[in-house]
Scaffold this motif. Structure first.
Motif, PDB file in Angstrom:
ATOM      1  N   GLU A 107       1.023  -1.475  -0.209  1.00 36.13           N
ATOM      2  CA  GLU A 107       0.071  -0.096   0.568  1.00 36.13           C
ATOM      3  C   GLU A 107       0.742   1.307  -0.022  1.00 36.13           C
ATOM      4  OE1 GLU A 107      -4.100   1.132   2.473  1.00 36.13           O
ATOM      5  OE2 GLU A 107      -3.266  -0.123   2.958  1.00 36.13           O
ATOM      6  N   ALA A 108       0.020   2.353  -0.606  1.00 34.26           N
ATOM      7  CA  ALA A 108       0.755   3.428  -0.671  1.00 34.26           C
ATOM      8  C   ALA A 108       0.273   4.542   0.328  1.00 34.26           C
ATOM      9  CB  ALA A 108       1.522   4.392  -1.396  1.00 34.26           C
ATOM     10  N   LEU A 109       0.512   4.909   1.757  1.00 36.41           N
ATOM     11  CA  LEU A 109       0.137   5.457   2.424  1.00 36.41           C
ATOM     12  C   LEU A 109       0.578   7.533   2.302  1.00 36.41           C
ATOM     13  CD1 LEU A 109      -2.378   5.994   5.019  1.00 36.41           C
ATOM     14  CD2 LEU A 109      -0.823   5.678   6.710  1.00 36.41           C
ATOM     15  N   ALA A 110      -0.596   7.697   2.210  1.00 36.45           N
ATOM     16  CA  ALA A 110      -0.497   9.629   2.502  1.00 36.45           C
ATOM     17  C   ALA A 110      -0.452  10.507   3.481  1.00 36.45           C
ATOM     18  CB  ALA A 110      -0.792  10.227   1.313  1.00 36.45           C
ATOM     19  N   VAL A 111      -0.141  10.712   4.373  1.00 35.69           N
ATOM     20  CA  VAL A 111      -0.583  11.543   5.898  1.00 35.69           C
ATOM     21  C   VAL A 111      -0.261  13.000   4.984  1.00 35.69           C
ATOM     22  CG1 VAL A 111      -0.071  11.620   7.947  1.00 35.69           C
ATOM     23  CG2 VAL A 111       0.621   9.203   7.289  1.00 35.69           C
ATOM     24  N   THR A 112      -0.779  13.699   5.632  1.00 39.79           N
ATOM     25  CA  THR A 112      -1.604  15.101   5.738  1.00 39.79           C
ATOM     26  C   THR A 112      -2.095  15.773   6.736  1.00 39.79           C
ATOM     27  OG1 THR A 112      -3.104  14.997   4.405  1.00 39.79           O
ATOM     28  CG2 THR A 112      -2.136  14.558   2.876  1.00 39.79           C
ATOM     29  N   GLY A 113      -1.703  16.866   6.653  1.00 42.71           N
ATOM     30  CA  GLY A 113      -2.502  17.545   7.900  1.00 42.71           C
ATOM     31  C   GLY A 113      -1.782  18.857   8.459  1.00 42.71           C
ATOM     32  N   PRO A 114      -1.924  20.202   9.198  1.00 43.80           N
ATOM     33  CA  PRO A 114      -1.324  21.213   9.252  1.00 43.80           C
ATOM     34  C   PRO A 114       0.360  20.884  10.907  1.00 43.80           C
ATOM     35  CG  PRO A 114      -2.921  21.023  10.352  1.00 43.80           C
ATOM     36  CD  PRO A 114      -3.435  19.367   9.694  1.00 43.80           C
ATOM     37  N   SER A 115       0.117  21.551  10.468  1.00 42.91           N
ATOM     38  CA  SER A 115       1.613  21.849  11.267  1.00 42.91           C
ATOM     39  C   SER A 115       0.889  21.493  13.021  1.00 42.91           C
ATOM     40  CB  SER A 115       2.212  23.055  11.031  1.00 42.91           C
ATOM     41  OG  SER A 115       2.843  23.369  10.305  1.00 42.91           O
ATOM     42  N   GLY A 116       1.623  20.777  13.218  1.00 40.79           N
ATOM     43  CA  GLY A 116       1.879  20.472  14.977  1.00 40.79           C
ATOM     44  C   GLY A 116       0.207  19.151  14.866  1.00 40.79           C
ATOM     45  N   SER A 117       0.298  18.800  13.753  1.00 33.38           N
ATOM     46  CA  SER A 117      -1.386  17.055  13.659  1.00 33.38           C
ATOM     47  C   SER A 117      -0.582  16.134  13.850  1.00 33.38           C
ATOM     48  CB  SER A 117      -2.148  17.970  12.642  1.00 33.38           C
ATOM     49  OG  SER A 117      -0.774  17.254  11.465  1.00 33.38           O
ATOM     50  N   GLY A 118       0.566  15.815  14.358  1.00 33.34           N
ATOM     51  CA  GLY A 118       1.001  14.549  14.653  1.00 33.34           C
ATOM     52  C   GLY A 118       0.956  14.108  13.941  1.00 33.34           C
ATOM     53  N   LYS A 119       1.848  14.529  12.279  1.00 37.27           N
ATOM     54  CA  LYS A 119       2.047  13.518  11.353  1.00 37.27           C
ATOM     55  C   LYS A 119       3.808  12.947  11.644  1.00 37.27           C
ATOM     56  CE  LYS A 119       2.438  17.361   8.019  1.00 37.27           C
ATOM     57  NZ  LYS A 119       1.860  17.745   9.106  1.00 37.27           N
ATOM     58  N   LEU A 136      -5.063  14.594   9.088  1.00 32.26           N
ATOM     59  CA  LEU A 136      -4.999  13.969  10.893  1.00 32.26           C
ATOM     60  C   LEU A 136      -5.110  15.339  11.562  1.00 32.26           C
ATOM     61  CD1 LEU A 136      -1.397  12.506  11.852  1.00 32.26           C
ATOM     62  CD2 LEU A 136      -3.656  11.182  12.111  1.00 32.26           C
ATOM     63  N   VAL A 137      -5.944  15.666  12.108  1.00 29.05           N
ATOM     64  CA  VAL A 137      -5.697  17.350  13.416  1.00 29.05           C
ATOM     65  C   VAL A 137      -5.921  16.494  13.978  1.00 29.05           C
ATOM     66  CG1 VAL A 137      -7.680  19.308  12.882  1.00 29.05           C
ATOM     67  CG2 VAL A 137      -7.396  18.177  10.959  1.00 29.05           C
ATOM     68  N   ASP A 138      -5.201  18.097  14.767  1.00 23.99           N
ATOM     69  CA  ASP A 138      -4.876  17.504  16.460  1.00 23.99           C
ATOM     70  C   ASP A 138      -4.389  15.891  16.841  1.00 23.99           C
ATOM     71  OD1 ASP A 138      -5.563  20.682  16.696  1.00 23.99           O
ATOM     72  OD2 ASP A 138      -7.539  20.227  16.871  1.00 23.99           O
ATOM     73  N   GLY A 139      -4.154  15.162  16.316  1.00 25.53           N
ATOM     74  CA  GLY A 139      -3.697  14.342  16.479  1.00 25.53           C
ATOM     75  C   GLY A 139      -4.381  13.165  16.286  1.00 25.53           C
ATOM     76  N   ARG A 140      -5.575  13.064  15.547  1.00 29.24           N
ATOM     77  CA  ARG A 140      -6.550  12.541  15.228  1.00 29.24           C
ATOM     78  C   ARG A 140      -6.715  12.101  13.964  1.00 29.24           C
ATOM     79  NH1 ARG A 140      -9.966  10.449  20.118  1.00 29.24           N
ATOM     80  NH2 ARG A 140      -9.363  11.747  21.865  1.00 29.24           N
ATOM     81  N   ILE A 141      -7.294  11.061  13.419  1.00 26.30           N
ATOM     82  CA  ILE A 141      -7.492  10.631  11.854  1.00 26.30           C
ATOM     83  C   ILE A 141      -8.846  11.651  11.802  1.00 26.30           C
ATOM     84  CG2 ILE A 141      -7.679   9.237  10.468  1.00 26.30           C
ATOM     85  CD1 ILE A 141      -5.833   7.665  11.524  1.00 26.30           C
ATOM     86  N   ALA A 142      -8.849  12.585  10.899  1.00 20.73           N
ATOM     87  CA  ALA A 142     -10.006  12.811  10.669  1.00 20.73           C
ATOM     88  C   ALA A 142     -10.722  12.898   9.247  1.00 20.73           C
ATOM     89  CB  ALA A 142      -9.887  14.983  10.370  1.00 20.73           C
ATOM     90  N   LEU A 143      -9.624  12.003   8.391  1.00 18.36           N
ATOM     91  CA  LEU A 143     -10.107  11.404   7.263  1.00 18.36           C
ATOM     92  C   LEU A 143      -9.297  10.743   6.743  1.00 18.36           C
ATOM     93  CD1 LEU A 143     -10.676  14.745   4.728  1.00 18.36           C
ATOM     94  CD2 LEU A 143     -12.470  12.629   5.391  1.00 18.36           C
ATOM     95  N   ASP A 144     -10.247   9.741   6.437  1.00 18.77           N
ATOM     96  CA  ASP A 144      -9.163   8.164   5.521  1.00 18.77           C
ATOM     97  C   ASP A 144      -9.949   8.298   4.615  1.00 18.77           C
ATOM     98  OD1 ASP A 144      -8.167   5.306   5.302  1.00 18.77           O
ATOM     99  OD2 ASP A 144      -7.740   5.187   6.738  1.00 18.77           O
ATOM    100  N   THR A 145      -9.346   8.684   3.332  1.00 16.46           N
ATOM    101  CA  THR A 145      -9.854   8.466   2.110  1.00 16.46           C
ATOM    102  C   THR A 145      -8.804   7.572   1.470  1.00 16.46           C
ATOM    103  OG1 THR A 145      -8.969  10.122   1.660  1.00 16.46           O
ATOM    104  CG2 THR A 145     -10.534  10.730   1.813  1.00 16.46           C
ATOM    105  N   ARG A 146      -9.610   6.969  -0.091  1.00 21.39           N
ATOM    106  CA  ARG A 146      -8.885   5.922  -0.556  1.00 21.39           C
ATOM    107  C   ARG A 146      -9.397   6.218  -2.198  1.00 21.39           C
ATOM    108  NH1 ARG A 146      -6.943   1.311   2.012  1.00 21.39           N
ATOM    109  NH2 ARG A 146      -7.379   0.983   3.626  1.00 21.39           N
ATOM    110  N   ALA A 147      -8.048   6.069  -3.408  1.00 19.31           N
ATOM    111  CA  ALA A 147      -8.471   6.560  -4.457  1.00 19.31           C
ATOM    112  C   ALA A 147      -7.935   5.425  -5.334  1.00 19.31           C
ATOM    113  CB  ALA A 147      -7.298   7.203  -4.957  1.00 19.31           C
ATOM    114  N   LEU A 182       4.050   8.397   3.176  1.00 16.62           N
ATOM    115  CA  LEU A 182       4.297   9.335   2.795  1.00 16.62           C
ATOM    116  C   LEU A 182       3.900  10.619   3.653  1.00 16.62           C
ATOM    117  CD1 LEU A 182       5.962  11.272   1.039  1.00 16.62           C
ATOM    118  CD2 LEU A 182       3.634  11.054  -0.566  1.00 16.62           C
ATOM    119  N   VAL A 183       4.285  11.277   4.697  1.00 17.48           N
ATOM    120  CA  VAL A 183       4.134  12.159   5.221  1.00 17.48           C
ATOM    121  C   VAL A 183       4.347  13.179   4.133  1.00 17.48           C
ATOM    122  CG1 VAL A 183       4.729  13.855   7.823  1.00 17.48           C
ATOM    123  CG2 VAL A 183       4.731  11.276   7.308  1.00 17.48           C
ATOM    124  N   THR A 184       3.478  14.461   4.683  1.00 14.96           N
ATOM    125  CA  THR A 184       3.787  15.602   3.261  1.00 14.96           C
ATOM    126  C   THR A 184       2.600  16.363   3.557  1.00 14.96           C
ATOM    127  OG1 THR A 184       3.815  16.175   0.864  1.00 14.96           O
ATOM    128  CG2 THR A 184       2.354  14.524   1.978  1.00 14.96           C
TER     129      THR A 184
END
Lengths: 230, 839
Positions: free
Chosen positions: A33-45, A215-226, A197-199
């Motif tokens: 699998e190829a997983l991307a982890v996104t989120g704002p700064s300080g979100s826990g990525k 990630l938002v505030d350390g939690r998974i807010a969205l988990d989407t698949r293409a 991939l964290v980006t």
């Protein structure tokens, strides 16, 4: 389906902070699998990445990578885990300035006790694939950003890791070099390499991963698949 | 968290505070709080002080290393310096302080009246005088019946005066009859304050209580009492004399002293002057003791001072050099170059000043007992750490620290702000890459080869480490050699004492046996003390008894006495040997020990004094019998001013042995053998006793203690120097360490990497330091020997064995490894994520 990464109820707190920097999080990443982890700064990525890489330990929960639970391993066992199962690519390359390109690439192999010949052979193979053979005897300081990141990818792959972790791999690159690295990651994934991939770069996430967690505030807010990697 | 900023070996700019998500930007070297405080308080003295305090407080290991290294260096310098001062003509200093007498003269009171003696103080050239004091010679006996040597007793009302101002070391001055003050050289286990002595061995002898111990640099007397006491003792039969002490305006040479003496004698009735001692003779004897230690202390002093400069310099410049980014940030927020320079110099000076202050205290504490021992050996007045040593050493240390800090601080102050920040952040220079390429080819684990090459990235720092280890190894090698040489000297001393048992005939040799006399202190009555009252045993009968005694392995006979040799004024001591005397042979410097009649073995001083050499013949007169003897060997024998001669007893037809020195067979107890032999020879008029184990001489013990102490301090300073350099290096490389750990370097491999980075330095330090220490030993020992008027035999000079030298070389690497253990442990423990975030 075999999971390369399994996180169960994982949380991480720093010091005496009330709110965790991450979690609790449950996450499973399948082999290939190829997983991307996104989120704002300080979100826990980066915290998530560090926990998976065994660079940090969770405050709560369990972390299993490539079938081995790593949250309770000793430092020595974690080092072995990293060198054999994990390949890491960093935003700022983290190459050793006083070693040549080929020496940088061989280093993880040599740490496992591989013979110099075996390590050199594997490094040569990777340099050929990644197009950096001509820089084998150069020092990282003389290479462009894109070339350095290719060296970093080669180093990450030298021990044929089950998991490739990339932390903002294009964050320090110009557009052209970023494109090169993006294509490289796509190729690797297509070759069957499991990639996390964290980006910040949603475009990169879309290009390289068929699954994205936000990630938002350390939690998974969205988990989407293409459907597939573009 | 294991990685921490400021509390260990870790980066001062460690971002992992544990107080927030690590995705936050890595903090600069100044934490946010400090920055805010600095900005709030403005750029002035307060801000500067805060920056300095924060710099000192946050880099605690480095601060501690600076303080401890400076402390040890200063303490070593104070010890070495004060001992060098103490050994710099100690007699002259003590003599000047006490206004010692250039001439100590004794007069016959029947031939010169008190008035006549008093008039001599007005003679031309006499600048000061004291006396006349009543004087006599007594042979006291201590409470255990032990006989003290004959002592000069002088009656003085008080210890002061314009000449020979005595140093009362303990107790008080005699106030009444029955009280005496003894020379401090007698102070010890046998004689203490309150001990009592009998004035002689007679049954009705007066009892004298020791109420004090005093030192006379000019050695004008051995014992002092009230004048009335001296006269009372003299009336009991001891001869009374008058003592005058003179100082002259011209007393620097023997001829001048002879003229002064003549002047005194001429001013008094003929025969009134019965004896006179020149201060030059006293000085010669005193300086012989002192001069032995000077080369040794000078060597250690120089080592200590050079090491101090190297370590303090490298510590300070390293700390400033690694703070360049912090300097850049300070300038970015408005600090002027001058303020930056001041801040960094102060940051180095604060811990250094604390270390210097502690070092002075420690140095004084360590020096005082050594000085006390030195004082007792030199027989001079009380030695203390010279005040100017306590001022000069810290001043020099501060200067060194200041200069060492100023040079890089000035460089930092001149840097443009952006440049300073860039220097702190930029990748390392290309220095040492060749070493990485070369080391990478070695058939060793990669962490080891990576570590081996890393010192080449900082050649100056590596050089400072090499020098620290080198000097530490030099000190250790020199000290080990010196200790073994001193032990060899002790073992070579008085070889007759090596016998298990000594049998005596009860007769005295030509001048009476002397060798058992202690240099000071009471003489315990020997087992054969009663033998002298009987008819001496026939040597042949004693020899037969020894031969007949079971348990005898070997034996030889000796006799001692005064002899005369043409070209030598006065007498020399002659020891004549009978039988196979090899067990009692002195260590030979050149030539060989006695192997037959007609041969003589002499010490170095004898050869020099008589201008002879091995192979020459000398005419020796012993008990009125003159024979020509061929010099066959130069012996290591410094007793009696190096004027002993050793010959075969068969060369002198009238000589007979007075002692027999016996080796007993293995498994035989010397004491039991001696008891049995004593029972056999006592009826013949002789006696036998087992030799006691001899302890090392006072000077040897002191030198060994000094060597051990100074070596320990220098090696500690070397270790601290390595520690500091490795701390700096590890701190600089913490990000690389993080990278290595991220790609799989285990904690054990990390320790291996850090230790490997100093092993090469340790090996080089050992390879250079051991030969240098060896050479230093080879240079200093002969100088010490020359100071004692003797050559040195191979047993004293060739003390190093190959395994020992290899071990000393390994010790160099060990010092380096020990110094690196702390940083290596930290490097292994530091969290990878923390290290990776460190800029």
């Amino acid at each position: 389906m075999t999971h390369v990464i399994e996180l169960e109820g994982v949380a991480k707190r720093y010091g005496g902070a009330d709110a965790p920097a991450l979690g609790p999080v449950d996450l499973a990443v399948a082999e290939g699998e190829a997983l991307a982890v996104t989120g704002p700064s300080g979100s826990g990525k980066s915290t998530l990445l560090n926990l998976v890489a065994g660079l940090d330990r969770p405050t709560e929960g369990t972390v299993t990578v490539a079938g081995q639970r790593i949250d309770r391993l000793s430092e020595h066992a974690l080092a072995r885990h990293r060198r054999t199962r994990i390949g890491m690519v960093f935003q700022f390359f983290n190459l050793l300035d006083d070693l040549t390109v080929v020496d940088n690439i061989q280093l993880p192999a040599q740490l496992t006790g591989a013979s110099r010949r075996a390590a050199a052979s594997r490094a040569g193979e990777l340099m050929d694939v990644l197009g950096i053979q001509k820089h084998a005897r150069a020092y990282p300081g003389r290479l462009s950003g894109g070339e350095r990141q290719r060296v970093a990818v080669a180093r990450a792959l030298v021990n044929r890791p089950a998991l490739l972790l990339a932390d903002e791999p294009t964050g320090a690159l110009d557009t052209a070099s970023g494109q090169e690295v993006r294509e490289l990651l796509v190729d690797l994934h297509r070759g069957g390499q499991t990639v996390v991939l964290v980006t910040h770069d949603l475009e990169l996430a879309r290009a390289c991963a068929h699954r994205t967690i936000h990630l938002v505030d350390g939690r998974i807010a969205l988990d989407t698949r293409a459907e597939a990697v573009r | 968290m294991t990685g921490s900023d400021g509390d260990g070996f870790g980066p001062a700019a460690g971002p992992d505070t544990g107080g927030g998500a690590p995705e936050r930007a890595a903090r600069p070297d100044i934490d946010g709080g400090s920055l805010k405080r600095v900005l709030r308080s403005g750029i002035g003295g307060g801000a500067l002080g805060r920056v300095v305090r924060s710099g000192v407080g946050r880099r605690r290991v480095q601060t501690l290393v600076i303080a401890v290294a400076t402390m040890m260096a200063v303490a070593a310098a104070v010890v070495a310096g004060s001992l060098m001062v103490a050994t710099d003509a100690p007699f002259d200093h003590a003599f000047a302080r006490q206004h010692g007498p250039h001439l100590t003269a004794t007069f016959d009171p029947d031939k010169a009246t008190t008035a006549q003696l008093a008039a001599t103080r007005h003679l031309e050239g006499v600048t000061a005088s004291a006396g006349p004091f009543p004087s006599t010679t007594i042979s006291p006996v201590d409470g255990n019946g032990g006989h003290l040597p004959s002592l000069t007793l002088v009656g003085r009302a008080d210890p002061g005066g314009t000449v020979d101002e005595l140093d009362l070391k303990s107790g008080r001055w005699p106030r009444k009859e029955g009280e005496v003050v003894l020379s401090d050289s007698f102070s010890g286990d046998f004689l203490r304050l309150g001990s009592t002595l009998k004035s002689s061995a007679d049954a009705d002898a007066q009892t004298l209580t020791v109420v004090g111990f005093a030192l006379s640099a000019g050695q004008s007397a051995d014992m002092w009492a009230t004048p009335g006491q001296v006269r009372a003792l003299a009336s009991d039969g001891a001869a009374l004399a008058s003592q005058m002490l003179y100082r002259f305006d011209s007393a620097g040479t023997k001829s001048r002293m002879a003229n002064d003496r003549k002047k005194i004698a001429a001013a008094l009735p003929a025969g009134a002057l019965t004896g006179a001692t020149s201060w030059l003779d006293t000085k010669h004897q005193a300086n012989r003791n002192a001069s032995v230690t000077i080369p040794f202390l000078f060597a250690f002093g120089v080592l200590g001072l050079v090491m101090s400069v190297i370590i303090v310099g490298s510590v300070i410049s390293g700390s400033v050099g690694t703070g360049l980014r912090r300097i850049g940030i300070l300038k970015a927020i408005g600090f002027t170059p001058r303020e930056v320079v001041r801040a960094y110099v102060a940051q180095a000076l604060i811990p250094a000043a604390a270390g210097i202050a502690l070092g002075v205290v420690l140095g004084n504490l360590l020096a005082l007992p050594l000085l006390a021992d030195t004082e007792s050996v030199y027989g001079t007045v009380s030695l203390s750490v010279a005040w100017w040593v306590d001022v000069l050493v810290p001043a020099c240390a501060l200067l060194v620290v200041g200069v060492a800090a100023l040079v890089p601080a000035l460089r930092a102050g001149r840097l443009h702000t952006i440049e300073a920040i860039a220097v702190g952040r930029a990748p390392r220079t290309a220095r040492g890459r060749w070493a990485h390429r070369a080391a990478g080819r070695l058939p060793l684990p990669r962490p080891v080869t990576y570590g081996l090459a890393s010192p080449f990235a900082h050649p100056v720092r590596a050089l400072a480490m090499v020098l620290a280890v080198t000097f530490g190894t030099v000190a250790a090698t020199f000290a080990v050699g010196l200790t073994q040489s001193l032990n060899a000297v002790g073992a070579a001393d008085d070889p007759q004492n090596r016998a298990d048992v000594t049998a005596v005939t009860g007769a005295s040799g030509g001048g009476g046996p002397q060798r058992h006399q202690a240099p000071a202190g009471p003489q315990q009555a020997p087992a054969a003390s009663g033998a002298g009252e009987q008819t001496p045993a026939d040597p042949a009968a004693v020899r037969a008894a020894i031969a007949a005694q079971s348990g005898t392995a070997s034996y030889y006979g000796t006799t001692e006495g005064d002899a005369t040799v043409p070209g030598v004024s006065g007498t020399v001591r002659a020891t004549l040997y009978q039988g196979d005397s090899r067990p009692g042979a002195y260590e030979m410097i050149h030539g060989h020990w006695l192997s037959g009649r007609g041969q003589v073995v002499v010490p170095t001083a004898f050869l020099e004094r008589t201008g002879t050499e091995i192979g020459d013949s000398v005419r020796v007169t012993f008990e009125k019998e003159t024979v020509s003897l061929r010099i066959v060997g130069e012996a290591f024998d410094s007793s009696n001013d190096g004027m002993d001669v050793h010959a075969d007893l068969a060369s002198f037809t009238k000589a007979a042995p007075t002692e027999f020195h016996i080796e007993v067979k293995s498994g035989v107890t010397p004491a039991a053998y001696a008891t049995k032999l004593s029972a056999a020879v006592r009826p013949l008029g002789g006696d036998a006793f087992a030799e006691s184990v001899q302890e090392g001489g006072g000077m040897i013990v002191i030198l060994e203690a000094m060597a051990a102490l100074l070596t320990l301090m220098l090696v500690s300073v070397a270790g601290l120097g390595v520690l500091n350099s490795v701390v700096l290096d590890t701190r600089e490389r913490v990000h690389d360490l993080g990278v290595c750990k991220a790609v799989g370097m285990s904690p054990r491999q990390t320790v291996g990497y850090v230790l490997a980075s100093v092993v090469g330095i340790g090996v080089v330090g050992g390879l250079v330091g051991v030969p240098a220490g060896f050479a230093l030993h080879g240079y200093v020992l002969p100088v010490m020997g020359r100071a004692a008027d003797t050559g040195l035999p191979p047993s004293v000079l060739d003390v190093y064995g190959t395994p020992e030298l290899v071990l000393l070389g390994v010790a160099g690497a060990l010092v380096a490894v020990l110094g690196a253990l702390g940083p290596a442990g930290w490097a292994a423990r530091v969290r990878t994520a923390t290290a990776l975030r460190t800029e």
